[in-house]
Motif scaffolding. Sequence first.
Motif, PDB file in Angstrom:
ATOM      1  N   GLU A  59     -39.598   6.704  91.283  1.00  0.00           N
ATOM      2  CA  GLU A  59     -40.060   5.761  90.267  1.00  0.00           C
ATOM      3  C   GLU A  59     -38.887   5.216  89.451  1.00  0.00           C
ATOM      4  O   GLU A  59     -38.886   4.044  89.057  1.00  0.00           O
ATOM      5  N   LYS A  60     -37.888   6.053  89.213  1.00  0.00           N
ATOM      6  CA  LYS A  60     -36.722   5.615  88.448  1.00  0.00           C
ATOM      7  C   LYS A  60     -35.797   4.713  89.267  1.00  0.00           C
ATOM      8  O   LYS A  60     -35.185   3.800  88.724  1.00  0.00           O
ATOM      9  N   THR A  61     -35.694   4.980  90.560  1.00  0.00           N
ATOM     10  CA  THR A  61     -34.744   4.217  91.384  1.00  0.00           C
ATOM     11  C   THR A  61     -35.340   2.934  91.943  1.00  0.00           C
ATOM     12  O   THR A  61     -34.604   1.993  92.257  1.00  0.00           O
ATOM     13  N   SER A 100     -28.838   4.055 106.449  1.00  0.00           N
ATOM     14  CA  SER A 100     -28.556   3.361 105.195  1.00  0.00           C
ATOM     15  C   SER A 100     -29.683   2.398 104.833  1.00  0.00           C
ATOM     16  O   SER A 100     -30.065   2.268 103.668  1.00  0.00           O
ATOM     17  N   VAL A 101     -30.227   1.717 105.844  1.00  0.00           N
ATOM     18  CA  VAL A 101     -31.367   0.819 105.617  1.00  0.00           C
ATOM     19  C   VAL A 101     -32.559   1.609 105.099  1.00  0.00           C
ATOM     20  O   VAL A 101     -33.225   1.205 104.136  1.00  0.00           O
ATOM     21  N   LEU A 102     -32.841   2.754 105.713  1.00  0.00           N
ATOM     22  CA  LEU A 102     -33.988   3.572 105.313  1.00  0.00           C
ATOM     23  C   LEU A 102     -33.810   4.132 103.908  1.00  0.00           C
ATOM     24  O   LEU A 102     -34.776   4.217 103.136  1.00  0.00           O
ATOM     25  N   VAL A 103     -32.597   4.520 103.558  1.00  0.00           N
ATOM     26  CA  VAL A 103     -32.331   5.024 102.208  1.00  0.00           C
ATOM     27  C   VAL A 103     -32.549   3.922 101.178  1.00  0.00           C
ATOM     28  O   VAL A 103     -33.173   4.140 100.133  1.00  0.00           O
ATOM     29  N   LEU A 104     -32.052   2.727 101.463  1.00  0.00           N
ATOM     30  CA  LEU A 104     -32.237   1.603 100.548  1.00  0.00           C
ATOM     31  C   LEU A 104     -33.720   1.274 100.393  1.00  0.00           C
ATOM     32  O   LEU A 104     -34.209   1.053  99.277  1.00  0.00           O
ATOM     33  N   GLN A 105     -34.448   1.234 101.494  1.00  0.00           N
ATOM     34  CA  GLN A 105     -35.878   0.948 101.432  1.00  0.00           C
ATOM     35  C   GLN A 105     -36.604   1.981 100.578  1.00  0.00           C
ATOM     36  O   GLN A 105     -37.500   1.647  99.805  1.00  0.00           O
ATOM     37  N   CYS A 106     -36.234   3.240 100.729  1.00  0.00           N
ATOM     38  CA  CYS A 106     -36.889   4.317  99.994  1.00  0.00           C
ATOM     39  C   CYS A 106     -36.576   4.251  98.505  1.00  0.00           C
ATOM     40  O   CYS A 106     -37.492   4.280  97.666  1.00  0.00           O
ATOM     41  N   LEU A 107     -35.306   4.156  98.156  1.00  0.00           N
ATOM     42  CA  LEU A 107     -34.895   4.273  96.759  1.00  0.00           C
ATOM     43  C   LEU A 107     -35.118   2.994  95.958  1.00  0.00           C
ATOM     44  O   LEU A 107     -35.530   3.055  94.797  1.00  0.00           O
ATOM     45  N   VAL A 108     -34.859   1.845  96.538  1.00  0.00           N
ATOM     46  CA  VAL A 108     -34.947   0.586  95.796  1.00  0.00           C
ATOM     47  C   VAL A 108     -36.327  -0.046  95.888  1.00  0.00           C
ATOM     48  O   VAL A 108     -36.825  -0.615  94.920  1.00  0.00           O
ATOM     49  N   PHE A 109     -36.974   0.076  97.051  1.00  0.00           N
ATOM     50  CA  PHE A 109     -38.246  -0.605  97.270  1.00  0.00           C
ATOM     51  C   PHE A 109     -39.440   0.353  97.375  1.00  0.00           C
ATOM     52  O   PHE A 109     -40.561  -0.097  97.610  1.00  0.00           O
ATOM     53  N   ALA A 110     -39.213   1.659  97.223  1.00  0.00           N
ATOM     54  CA  ALA A 110     -40.276   2.663  97.313  1.00  0.00           C
ATOM     55  C   ALA A 110     -41.049   2.538  98.624  1.00  0.00           C
ATOM     56  O   ALA A 110     -42.264   2.717  98.672  1.00  0.00           O
ATOM     57  N   ASP A 111     -40.349   2.227  99.691  1.00  0.00           N
ATOM     58  CA  ASP A 111     -40.942   2.093 101.018  1.00  0.00           C
ATOM     59  C   ASP A 111     -40.632   3.369 101.793  1.00  0.00           C
ATOM     60  O   ASP A 111     -39.532   3.558 102.306  1.00  0.00           O
ATOM     61  N   GLY A 112     -41.627   4.262 101.884  1.00  0.00           N
ATOM     62  CA  GLY A 112     -41.394   5.582 102.451  1.00  0.00           C
ATOM     63  C   GLY A 112     -41.108   6.568 101.339  1.00  0.00           C
ATOM     64  O   GLY A 112     -40.472   6.230 100.345  1.00  0.00           O
ATOM     65  N   GLY A 113     -41.574   7.795 101.488  1.00  0.00           N
ATOM     66  CA  GLY A 113     -41.437   8.779 100.425  1.00  0.00           C
ATOM     67  C   GLY A 113     -40.041   9.360 100.316  1.00  0.00           C
ATOM     68  O   GLY A 113     -39.290   9.413 101.293  1.00  0.00           O
ATOM     69  N   PHE A 114     -39.699   9.820  99.118  1.00  0.00           N
ATOM     70  CA  PHE A 114     -38.389  10.443  98.893  1.00  0.00           C
ATOM     71  C   PHE A 114     -38.304  11.781  99.623  1.00  0.00           C
ATOM     72  O   PHE A 114     -37.296  12.091 100.256  1.00  0.00           O
TER      73      PHE A 114
END
Length: 328
Positions: free
Chosen positions: A289-291, A97-111
């Motif tokens: 980019e949208k998330t 869940s932490v990794l998903v949040l980092q990816c989608l909200v903070f663009a930390d790590g690729g989708f």
Amino acid sequence: MSDALVSPPVFAVTGAVSLALLGAAIWKVKHTGSDSREPDGQNEHIVPLMGVMGAFIFAAQMINFSIPGTGSSGHLVGGILLSAILGPWAALITLASVLVLQCLVFADGGFMALGANILNMAVLSCLVAYPLLFRPLIKRNASPGRILAASMIASVVGLELGALAVTIETEASGITALPMGQFLLFMLPIHLFIGVGEGLATAAVIYVVQKYKPELLYGVRRERTPGKRRFGKVLAAISLAALLIGGSFSWIASSDPDGLEWSIEKTTGHAELETVPDGLHRKAAAIQEKTAVIPDYNTTFAGIIGSGAILLAVFGVSYLFRTGQKQG
């Protein structure tokens, strides 16, 4: 990992494996409450604990520590610590869940790399290093030395397995100019140092928890279940610590490139690689980019916002698991 390292086939395979294991984790968490054989069987506190520990790990991951003499930095992954408190399956859900949040909200790590990142950081630490190394090494009322040894060994092995997996996934993708042998020669040593830092931090937290709040540890809560008011104070304290870490200590984080970026730079001369301009990569970039409402944590309050968001998200999802337990 960024999307520049991941090909569509590797995206599909790592995504499928991660989703399957997360599905198994959800099933385990939903059914633990009715299985007295589980160390945390019939434990009502696992639900809110997942939320506050997720917020704590999110905040802790924002603090990069410098690795002397390398020009690189590392940060806490948290898989062993989460597993020691939540158990491996609940820890997997929380860290994912932490990794998903980092990816989608903070663009930390690729989708496109999200499945690989969950596999490399969450699965290998929670479902491999923790049960195979940490659990056999740790004992009830373990001495500080045993806690340190178990935390250090499990953390180092978990990080090294993750570094090896990144190298294999990059080589299997075949969309970069990274030579596997040279890349691996940088990835393994730097993540060894990061694993040592993670092991020290993990041991320190587990020692404090065992000394002052042993009922927080996985497998102990069923035997020493605290009252709701007392446990509520503990959860509030962890939440406050997460907000304080995310809102203050993250300012002093090292600006040096992390272990993966450092290894790429040492191998290719560039810290970042260009994304392959195919259709799937473009679509993944467009989704992110949208998330990504706070890309690259570009606000002073990113740590507080992220900690609060992961607290609400993990608690909300976990509440659904508890509802399933009651209905079952």
